[in-house]
Write a protein that holds these residues in place. Structure first.
Motif, mmCIF file in Angstrom:
data_model
loop_
_atom_site.group_PDB
_atom_site.id
_atom_site.type_symbol
_atom_site.label_atom_id
_atom_site.label_comp_id
_atom_site.label_asym_id
_atom_site.label_seq_id
_atom_site.Cartn_x
_atom_site.Cartn_y
_atom_site.Cartn_z
ATOM 1 N N GLU A 77 -26.036 5.699 -16.168
ATOM 2 C CA GLU A 77 -26.567 6.906 -15.521
ATOM 3 C C GLU A 77 -27.234 6.568 -14.201
ATOM 4 N N ALA A 78 -28.027 5.501 -14.220
ATOM 5 C CA ALA A 78 -28.714 5.084 -12.994
ATOM 6 C C ALA A 78 -27.692 4.687 -11.934
ATOM 7 N N GLU A 79 -26.652 3.985 -12.382
ATOM 8 C CA GLU A 79 -25.597 3.540 -11.463
ATOM 9 C C GLU A 79 -24.907 4.756 -10.832
ATOM 10 N N ALA A 80 -24.604 5.755 -11.693
ATOM 11 C CA ALA A 80 -23.919 6.956 -11.211
ATOM 12 C C ALA A 80 -24.741 7.674 -10.147
ATOM 13 N N LYS A 81 -26.055 7.585 -10.287
ATOM 14 C CA LYS A 81 -26.926 8.243 -9.311
ATOM 15 C C LYS A 81 -27.228 7.342 -8.119
ATOM 16 N N GLY A 82 -26.724 6.125 -8.158
ATOM 17 C CA GLY A 82 -27.032 5.176 -7.088
ATOM 18 C C GLY A 82 -28.464 4.683 -7.130
ATOM 19 N N ASP A 83 -29.120 4.851 -8.305
ATOM 20 C CA ASP A 83 -30.517 4.415 -8.448
ATOM 21 C C ASP A 83 -30.540 2.981 -8.978
ATOM 22 N N PHE A 84 -30.380 2.039 -8.066
ATOM 23 C CA PHE A 84 -30.252 0.638 -8.486
ATOM 24 C C PHE A 84 -31.591 0.033 -8.889
ATOM 25 N N THR A 85 -32.674 0.606 -8.390
ATOM 26 C CA THR A 85 -34.002 0.145 -8.826
ATOM 27 C C THR A 85 -34.158 0.422 -10.319
ATOM 28 N N LYS A 86 -33.780 1.635 -10.680
ATOM 29 C CA LYS A 86 -33.846 2.016 -12.100
ATOM 30 C C LYS A 86 -32.911 1.129 -12.937
ATOM 31 N N ALA A 87 -31.706 0.905 -12.444
ATOM 32 C CA ALA A 87 -30.743 0.071 -13.181
ATOM 33 C C ALA A 87 -31.317 -1.330 -13.405
ATOM 34 N N ALA A 88 -31.902 -1.892 -12.344
ATOM 35 C CA ALA A 88 -32.449 -3.247 -12.453
ATOM 36 C C ALA A 88 -33.623 -3.289 -13.426
ATOM 37 N N SER A 89 -34.404 -2.207 -13.471
ATOM 38 C CA SER A 89 -35.583 -2.189 -14.340
ATOM 39 C C SER A 89 -35.181 -2.182 -15.819
ATOM 40 N N LEU A 90 -33.923 -1.860 -16.101
ATOM 41 C CA LEU A 90 -33.458 -1.811 -17.487
ATOM 42 C C LEU A 90 -32.939 -3.162 -17.985
ATOM 43 N N ALA A 91 -32.912 -4.143 -17.075
ATOM 44 C CA ALA A 91 -32.363 -5.457 -17.442
ATOM 45 C C ALA A 91 -33.048 -6.080 -18.675
ATOM 46 N N PRO A 92 -34.395 -6.034 -18.770
ATOM 47 C CA PRO A 92 -35.019 -6.638 -19.967
ATOM 48 C C PRO A 92 -34.566 -5.983 -21.271
ATOM 49 N N LEU A 93 -34.370 -4.661 -21.252
ATOM 50 C CA LEU A 93 -33.910 -3.970 -22.469
ATOM 51 C C LEU A 93 -32.489 -4.388 -22.825
ATOM 52 N N LEU A 94 -31.655 -4.523 -21.797
ATOM 53 C CA LEU A 94 -30.272 -4.950 -22.018
ATOM 54 C C LEU A 94 -30.238 -6.357 -22.606
ATOM 55 N N ASN A 95 -31.073 -7.229 -22.047
ATOM 56 C CA ASN A 95 -31.138 -8.611 -22.520
ATOM 57 C C ASN A 95 -31.620 -8.673 -23.970
ATOM 58 N N PHE A 96 -32.650 -7.882 -24.277
ATOM 59 C CA PHE A 96 -33.251 -7.930 -25.618
ATOM 60 C C PHE A 96 -32.294 -7.364 -26.670
ATOM 61 N N HIS A 97 -31.823 -6.164 -26.433
ATOM 62 C CA HIS A 97 -30.962 -5.529 -27.441
ATOM 63 C C HIS A 97 -29.552 -6.105 -27.428
ATOM 64 N N GLY A 98 -29.054 -6.415 -26.246
ATOM 65 C CA GLY A 98 -27.746 -7.064 -26.157
ATOM 66 C C GLY A 98 -27.795 -8.429 -26.826
#
Lengths: 227, 242
Positions: A77-98
């Motif tokens: 969703e963040a990517e679709a909106k071009g909100d890369f700050t938001k996308a980057a801020s989700l990295a820890p969640l991706l790392n943890f759950h992934g």
């Protein structure tokens, strides 16, 4: 491995995919799903209780799967909106759950009932490699248990193969950090308290001893040969 | 040097709860305290039904005891490493001291910020008027604070603690904040004071709540000792361990 972890949902959820493409992005999304175990919850008794296995698989692993899918969706969703700050801020969640999803999937596969493939010692090329890199299987086992005991908090210990050198190594990872990069995970042991507490309470050394009875060396050898 | 090592060995055997001694004047004073498990101010079953007796007994007599024992052993080794000018050994021991020393500090704070439910200590308005006032000013209300605290605690990835802390502001007062620390990292920052802590390690709740840590976080407010939190907020508390 990723093929077995992610199942494309385009066919089953065609409507959803079509809706997503309205945003102008046409892409196929893979959704993580909880893998089925190849044995019953009670099959690792008495070394790992059925109660632990059931909670660990149906609750804890499921939560990582859900968390991974939510993180991927939020990033998309963040990517679709071009909100890369938001996308980057989700990295820890991706790392943890992934990481939680990857680690548990590998873990279930490198366990097996003691009455079937579980326990014993590796043979063939894997046995030779362990002896070459650790001196003996027993030394390797002791070093792995020392690594597990030394984890401060939640985490995992892994037998891994270095793709560049071909050497085997024992590594630990904090929380749900996955083993990535040039290291290929061959065999993992979960040192989170939820992996043993209902049965072993604070006596984690007993759990680290017991789990060798249910290590699936056949799976570990297959990963070693592919790595 | 030989005598000194004997002395240190004596300390590490834990034959005295505290040793402060004069050493030869050419040494920097080396005095190591042998830390001990604090006695709980209530029985193991006193926090039922919110924290079970079994959880409390294991948590205090096994987990906290292990942090105390490992801290004493690490400090003893550290003194030896200091006397031997063994810098690599000193550095190796630092993470062990941080982990086990933190575990000792955190649990000591935790036991004292818990109390049996339905006692005056667990009534925030009666026992912590000044702190509650500041909480309301900061979060808009006690319920809003608890909600933010729970969300913050649930965000911990792995083992750790969630704390209400007071940070010194420029006007000599305390500004409240909710912070998390990983594993057994303690709150030791200059100008920051832990007011109340909640243990988010799985051993703190798993036997009773299993994977239901949201419920644990809801229930724990029934046994939070607001009197202790108020004392810490006002800077009047005398913590046993430190």
């Amino acid at each position: 491995m990723s093929a077995s972890l992610f199942r494309t949902v385009l066919a089953r959820h065609g409507a959803l995919a079509a809706k997503r493409s309205l945003a102008g992005n046409s892409f196929v999304r893979g959704k993580a799903t909880l893998p089925d175990l190849k044995y019953d919850y009670g099959a690792l008794e008495p070394y790992i209780s059925a109660r632990i296995m059931e909670l660990h698989h149906s609750k804890h692993h499921q939560t990582y799967v859900n968390g991974l899918n939510s993180a991927l969706e939020a990033i998309a969703e963040a990517e679709a909106k071009g909100d890369f700050t938001k996308a980057a801020s989700l990295a820890p969640l991706l790392n943890f759950h992934g990481g939680g999803h990857l680690n548990h999937t590998l873990f279930w596969e490198n366990l097996a009932p003691a009455s079937r493939e579980g326990g014993g010692e590796p043979d063939g090329a894997l046995k030779k490699a362990i002896e070459a890199d650790f001196g003996s299987f027993e030394t390797f086992r002791k070093q792995m248990n020392a690594a597990l005991t030394g984890i401060q908090g939640s985490g995992w210990a892994w037998l891994a193969k270095d793709k560049d050198s071909g050497n085997l190594a024992i590594v630990t990872r904090a929380n749900q950090d996955p083993v990535t990069g040039q290291l290929v995970p061959l065999m993992g042991i979960d040192a989170w308290e939820h992996a043993y507490y209902l049965q072993y309470e604070n006596r984690k050394a007993e759990y680290f001893e017991a789990i060798w009875n249910v290590i699936n060396w056949k799976t570990v050898a297959q990963r070693f040969e592919k790595a | 040097m030989v005598k000194l090592n004997n002395l240190l060995q004596y300390f590490s055997l834990g034959q005295s709860s505290f040793q402060s001694t004069m050493l030869a004047s050419n040494f920097t004073a080396v005095a190591i305290a042998v830390h001990t498990l604090p006695v709980l101010p209530y029985s193991y079953s006193a926090l039922e039904p919110y924290i079970s007796s079994q959880v409390m007994e294991l948590h205090h007599s096994k987990h906290h005891q292990a942090y105390v024992d490992n801290l004493n052993a690490a400090l003893s080794s550290y003194v030896t490493a200091l006397l031997n000018n063994d810098i690599p050994a000193q550095i190796r021991l630092q993470s062990i001291i941080r982990f086990n020393g933190g575990g000792h500090i955190n649990h000591s704070l935790f036991w004292r910020n818990l109390a049996p439910s339905e006692t005056p200590e667990t009534d925030p308005v009666a026992s912590a008027p000044r702190l509650v006032n500041e909480i309301e000013r900061t979060w808009g209300g006690l319920d809003e604070f608890k909600e933010t605290f729970a969300q913050t605690a649930l965000g911990i990835q792995g083992s750790g603690w969630c704390w209400l802390v007071g940070k010194q502001n420029g006007r000599g007062g305390l500004q409240l904040a909710i912070v998390t620390t990983k594993d057994q990292d303690p709150i030791v920052d200059e100008g920051m004071r832990p007011l109340l802590g909640v243990d988010m390690w799985e051993h703190a709740y798993y036997l009773q709540y299993l994977n239901g840590k949201t419920k644990y976080l809801e229930n724990i407010w029934n046994v939070i000792n607001w009197k202790t939190a108020e004392e810490r907020f006002l800077g009047a508390s005398k913590e046993e361990a430190f």
